[in-house]
Design a protein around this motif. Structure first.
Motif, PDB file in Angstrom:
ATOM      1  N   ALA A  12      -4.073  -1.365  -9.698  1.00 21.26           N
ATOM      2  CA  ALA A  12      -2.642  -1.374  -9.372  1.00 21.26           C
ATOM      3  C   ALA A  12      -2.056  -2.657  -9.322  1.00 21.26           C
ATOM      4  O   ALA A  12      -0.725  -2.710  -9.777  1.00 21.26           O
ATOM      5  CB  ALA A  12      -2.526  -0.772  -8.057  1.00 21.26           C
ATOM      6  N   PHE A  13      -2.824  -3.628  -8.996  1.00 16.94           N
ATOM      7  CA  PHE A  13      -2.219  -5.094  -8.902  1.00 16.94           C
ATOM      8  C   PHE A  13      -1.807  -5.473 -10.247  1.00 16.94           C
ATOM      9  O   PHE A  13      -0.702  -5.977 -10.238  1.00 16.94           O
ATOM     10  CB  PHE A  13      -3.212  -5.982  -8.371  1.00 16.94           C
ATOM     11  CG  PHE A  13      -2.699  -7.336  -8.237  1.00 16.94           C
ATOM     12  CD1 PHE A  13      -1.884  -7.810  -7.277  1.00 16.94           C
ATOM     13  CD2 PHE A  13      -3.370  -8.416  -9.106  1.00 16.94           C
ATOM     14  CE1 PHE A  13      -1.591  -9.229  -7.271  1.00 16.94           C
ATOM     15  CE2 PHE A  13      -2.912  -9.772  -9.059  1.00 16.94           C
ATOM     16  CZ  PHE A  13      -2.095 -10.132  -8.200  1.00 16.94           C
ATOM     17  N   ARG A  14      -2.594  -5.340 -11.395  1.00 15.05           N
ATOM     18  CA  ARG A  14      -2.310  -5.551 -12.594  1.00 15.05           C
ATOM     19  C   ARG A  14      -0.934  -4.717 -13.012  1.00 15.05           C
ATOM     20  O   ARG A  14      -0.066  -5.284 -13.505  1.00 15.05           O
ATOM     21  CB  ARG A  14      -3.537  -5.426 -13.607  1.00 15.05           C
ATOM     22  CG  ARG A  14      -3.149  -5.782 -14.994  1.00 15.05           C
ATOM     23  CD  ARG A  14      -4.326  -5.748 -16.058  1.00 15.05           C
ATOM     24  NE  ARG A  14      -4.243  -6.494 -17.177  1.00 15.05           N
ATOM     25  CZ  ARG A  14      -3.206  -6.453 -17.951  1.00 15.05           C
ATOM     26  NH1 ARG A  14      -2.287  -5.594 -17.638  1.00 15.05           N
ATOM     27  NH2 ARG A  14      -3.529  -7.436 -18.956  1.00 15.05           N
ATOM     28  N   ASP A  15      -1.147  -3.461 -13.193  1.00 13.94           N
ATOM     29  CA  ASP A  15      -0.017  -2.562 -13.447  1.00 13.94           C
ATOM     30  C   ASP A  15       1.146  -2.454 -12.892  1.00 13.94           C
ATOM     31  O   ASP A  15       2.205  -2.859 -13.559  1.00 13.94           O
ATOM     32  CB  ASP A  15      -0.374  -1.098 -13.403  1.00 13.94           C
ATOM     33  CG  ASP A  15      -1.782  -0.741 -14.306  1.00 13.94           C
ATOM     34  OD1 ASP A  15      -2.257  -1.474 -15.082  1.00 13.94           O
ATOM     35  OD2 ASP A  15      -2.345   0.237 -13.748  1.00 13.94           O
ATOM     36  N   LEU A  16       1.409  -2.980 -11.676  1.00 17.03           N
ATOM     37  CA  LEU A  16       2.783  -2.972 -10.946  1.00 17.03           C
ATOM     38  C   LEU A  16       3.206  -4.321 -11.645  1.00 17.03           C
ATOM     39  O   LEU A  16       4.589  -4.407 -11.766  1.00 17.03           O
ATOM     40  CB  LEU A  16       2.430  -3.069  -9.555  1.00 17.03           C
ATOM     41  CG  LEU A  16       2.137  -1.674  -8.981  1.00 17.03           C
ATOM     42  CD1 LEU A  16       1.735  -1.864  -7.308  1.00 17.03           C
ATOM     43  CD2 LEU A  16       3.499  -0.910  -9.094  1.00 17.03           C
ATOM     44  N   ASN A  17       2.512  -5.303 -11.525  1.00 18.11           N
ATOM     45  CA  ASN A  17       2.925  -6.830 -12.087  1.00 18.11           C
ATOM     46  C   ASN A  17       3.425  -6.787 -13.605  1.00 18.11           C
ATOM     47  O   ASN A  17       4.385  -7.206 -14.008  1.00 18.11           O
ATOM     48  CB  ASN A  17       2.177  -7.829 -11.644  1.00 18.11           C
ATOM     49  CG  ASN A  17       2.267  -8.316 -10.299  1.00 18.11           C
ATOM     50  OD1 ASN A  17       3.284  -8.896  -9.962  1.00 18.11           O
ATOM     51  ND2 ASN A  17       1.288  -7.990  -9.422  1.00 18.11           N
ATOM     52  N   THR A  61       2.585  -5.201  -4.266  1.00 22.11           N
ATOM     53  CA  THR A  61       1.505  -6.001  -4.048  1.00 22.11           C
ATOM     54  C   THR A  61       2.405  -7.473  -3.843  1.00 22.11           C
ATOM     55  O   THR A  61       3.533  -7.718  -4.277  1.00 22.11           O
ATOM     56  CB  THR A  61       0.625  -6.220  -5.312  1.00 22.11           C
ATOM     57  OG1 THR A  61       1.398  -6.692  -6.413  1.00 22.11           O
ATOM     58  CG2 THR A  61       0.097  -4.721  -5.694  1.00 22.11           C
ATOM     59  N   VAL A  62       1.742  -8.301  -3.428  1.00 21.16           N
ATOM     60  CA  VAL A  62       1.759  -9.839  -3.205  1.00 21.16           C
ATOM     61  C   VAL A  62       0.972 -10.503  -3.252  1.00 21.16           C
ATOM     62  O   VAL A  62      -0.324 -10.064  -2.226  1.00 21.16           O
ATOM     63  CB  VAL A  62       3.031 -10.068  -2.137  1.00 21.16           C
ATOM     64  CG1 VAL A  62       2.289  -9.772  -0.755  1.00 21.16           C
ATOM     65  CG2 VAL A  62       3.653 -11.273  -2.075  1.00 21.16           C
ATOM     66  N   ALA A  63       0.810 -11.706  -3.727  1.00 17.20           N
ATOM     67  CA  ALA A  63      -0.450 -12.443  -3.302  1.00 17.20           C
ATOM     68  C   ALA A  63       0.153 -13.725  -3.024  1.00 17.20           C
ATOM     69  O   ALA A  63       1.144 -14.308  -2.928  1.00 17.20           O
ATOM     70  CB  ALA A  63      -1.091 -13.013  -4.900  1.00 17.20           C
ATOM     71  N   LEU A  64      -0.632 -14.659  -2.465  1.00 15.75           N
ATOM     72  CA  LEU A  64      -0.528 -15.851  -1.756  1.00 15.75           C
ATOM     73  C   LEU A  64      -1.618 -16.752  -2.121  1.00 15.75           C
ATOM     74  O   LEU A  64      -2.825 -16.602  -2.051  1.00 15.75           O
ATOM     75  CB  LEU A  64      -0.564 -15.746  -0.403  1.00 15.75           C
ATOM     76  CG  LEU A  64       0.596 -15.185   0.401  1.00 15.75           C
ATOM     77  CD1 LEU A  64       0.293 -14.452   1.645  1.00 15.75           C
ATOM     78  CD2 LEU A  64       1.787 -16.264   0.538  1.00 15.75           C
ATOM     79  N   MET A  65      -1.120 -18.208  -2.629  1.00 18.04           N
ATOM     80  CA  MET A  65      -2.205 -19.079  -3.295  1.00 18.04           C
ATOM     81  C   MET A  65      -1.782 -20.230  -2.431  1.00 18.04           C
ATOM     82  O   MET A  65      -0.931 -20.757  -2.194  1.00 18.04           O
ATOM     83  CB  MET A  65      -2.149 -19.149  -4.685  1.00 18.04           C
ATOM     84  CG  MET A  65      -2.119 -18.090  -5.533  1.00 18.04           C
ATOM     85  SD  MET A  65      -3.698 -17.563  -5.876  1.00 18.04           S
ATOM     86  CE  MET A  65      -4.509 -19.075  -6.610  1.00 18.04           C
ATOM     87  N   PRO A  66      -3.184 -20.774  -1.937  1.00 13.57           N
ATOM     88  CA  PRO A  66      -2.857 -22.301  -1.315  1.00 13.57           C
ATOM     89  C   PRO A  66      -2.156 -23.095  -2.444  1.00 13.57           C
ATOM     90  O   PRO A  66      -2.808 -23.411  -3.758  1.00 13.57           O
ATOM     91  CB  PRO A  66      -4.278 -22.825  -0.987  1.00 13.57           C
ATOM     92  CG  PRO A  66      -5.333 -21.595  -1.222  1.00 13.57           C
ATOM     93  CD  PRO A  66      -4.540 -20.491  -1.931  1.00 13.57           C
TER      94      PRO A  66
END
Length: 153
Positions: A12-17, A61-66
């Motif tokens: 889902a993370f891949r497909d939505l993006n 989805t949303v990702a956070l990266m340092p």
């Protein structure tokens, strides 16, 4: 419901993006690298991923990266087309800010493109300002022509 990413959420993370990126732009090598291996490229580097779930289906989805000490990068934020306009993006944004604080960040940085008017509207309505000076960084993405930052401490 906003919840942490789980092992079954990679598709889902891949497909939505992929859906929003390919609608407006070309999928780049950097996208593929991150979307094909979120566990290694995000979680394995100290980042976090959140998902919005509705009736058992991941709809955002949303990702956070340092990024650097005290700063997190918000990236790969997506909401399915069928679920836009219902506050899911804002809920993801607020949850991402709380998560970034728990990661020790006092600010969040993101990059986007000016053709994504609704996304920019969300960012500015949540208090993000255009990055300038030391906050403006070189992007690994060809499509990015705007950057925003927000203090969250």
């Amino acid at each position: 419901m906003i919840r942490p990413y789980g092992s079954g959420d990679a598709g889902a993370f891949r497909d939505l993006n992929v859906a929003w990126i390919t609608k407006h732009f070309t999928l780049e090598d950097k996208d593929r690298e991150l979307l094909d291996d979120p566990d290694g490229m995000v979680l394995g580097k100290g980042g976090r991923i959140l998902v919005a779930e509705l009736d058992g289906t991941v709809v955002g989805t949303v990702a956070l990266m340092p990024q650097k000490p005290g700063r997190a990068e918000l990236c790969k934020m997506a909401v399915s087309e069928a679920h836009r306009g219902h506050g899911i993006g804002k809920a993801l944004m607020l949850a991402a800010e709380d998560t970034a604080r728990s990661m020790g960040a006092s600010s969040i940085w993101l990059e986007t493109n000016t053709v994504l008017g609704p996304a920019i509207g969300l960012y500015t309505s949540c208090g993000y300002e255009e990055a300038t000076g030391d906050d403006f960084l070189c992007s690994p993405y060809q499509r990015c022509n705007a950057q925003f930052v927000k203090a969250i401490a």
